[in-house]
Design an enzyme around this catalytic site. Structure first.
Site, short mmCIF file in Angstrom:
data_model
loop_
_atom_site.label_atom_id
_atom_site.label_comp_id
_atom_site.label_asym_id
_atom_site.label_seq_id
_atom_site.Cartn_x
_atom_site.Cartn_y
_atom_site.Cartn_z
N HIS A 49 0.84 -1.20 0.00
CA HIS A 49 0.00 0.00 0.00
C HIS A 49 0.87 1.25 0.00
O HIS A 49 0.56 2.24 -0.69
CB HIS A 49 -0.92 -0.04 1.23
CG HIS A 49 -1.82 1.13 1.34
ND1 HIS A 49 -1.67 2.07 2.33
CD2 HIS A 49 -2.89 1.52 0.60
CE1 HIS A 49 -2.61 2.99 2.19
NE2 HIS A 49 -3.36 2.68 1.15
N GLU A 52 2.13 1.75 -3.44
CA GLU A 52 1.01 2.26 -4.26
C GLU A 52 0.92 3.78 -4.15
O GLU A 52 0.75 4.47 -5.15
CB GLU A 52 -0.30 1.62 -3.82
CG GLU A 52 -1.51 2.20 -4.50
CD GLU A 52 -2.77 2.12 -3.67
OE1 GLU A 52 -3.55 3.10 -3.69
OE2 GLU A 52 -2.99 1.10 -2.99
N GLU A 129 -4.50 7.92 7.38
CA GLU A 129 -5.47 7.00 6.78
C GLU A 129 -5.79 5.85 7.74
O GLU A 129 -6.95 5.47 7.90
CB GLU A 129 -4.89 6.47 5.47
CG GLU A 129 -5.83 5.70 4.59
CD GLU A 129 -5.19 5.28 3.27
OE1 GLU A 129 -5.71 4.34 2.66
OE2 GLU A 129 -4.17 5.88 2.85
#
Length: 191
Positions: A49, A52, A129
């Site tokens: 992630h 990404e 997040e």
């Protein structure tokens, strides 16, 4: 109505290409790396992630602004996702801009810079997040169910934990990218 034509080919460099022809004026391209959170260890959970996020911060060919601007100026959209199995970078454009979409997908996967300053800024974004998911009851319950169903590292969120994300070093990211983001581990899809 004519059935869409579907093609699958493995190129000499190892990239698997999937193509489905449709009679519409839009093209979607995706470069998917066969590496997602299920392949991570308890120590590096969240690294897929993190990568990404980081590829959008600059490549050898494009800076952070150019990456999205080139797609959006042509009326397209650009995004990515990380799942258990893959990390995917995709875009959708008017079909006459296929070459641009394909080039940007390739550039994101093969040429990220992973600059230190961008890495540290993005680490903060991911940590926020993670907090956001903990503050969202639906996300929080889903993560708790996952924790109860599976053993470590499979029960840890795709985003990782504050501890794992905080502990990831630039060398960890570069090493994983060099080992997993190889042509024989990439599926390039076009619809």
């Amino acid at each position: 109505m004519k059935e869409p034509a579907f093609y699958r080919r493995k190129l000499d460099n190892g990239v698997t290409v999937l193509c489905e022809e449709r009679n519409i004026p839009v093209v979607a391209t995706a470069a998917s790396v066969k590496f997602g959170s299920q392949y991570e260890t308890e120590k590096n959970k969240g690294i897929s992630h993190f990568i990404e996020h980081l590829v959008f911060k600059g490549t050898k060919k494009r800076n952070v602004v150019q990456i999205s601007k080139e797609i959006e100026d042509k009326g397209g959209i650009l995004n990515a996702f990380t799942s258990e199995e893959v990390t995917c970078f995709w875009n959708k454009l008017p079909s006459n801009h296929f070459s641009l979409g394909a080039d940007i997908s390739r550039d994101l996967v093969m040429n990220p810079l992973f600059e230190n300053a961008a890495l540290e800024r993005e680490r903060k974004v991911i940590l926020e997040e993670i907090k956001m998911y903990h503050d969202n009851p639906v996300s929080f319950v889903f993560e708790k169910i996952k924790e109860l169903l599976y053993k470590k590292p499979f029960n840890i969120s795709i985003t990782g934990t504050a501890k794992t994300v905080s502990g990831l070093k630039r060398d960890d990211i570069i090493n994983l990218h060099e080992n997993m983001y190889r042509s024989n581990n990439i599926i390039f899809s076009v619809v």
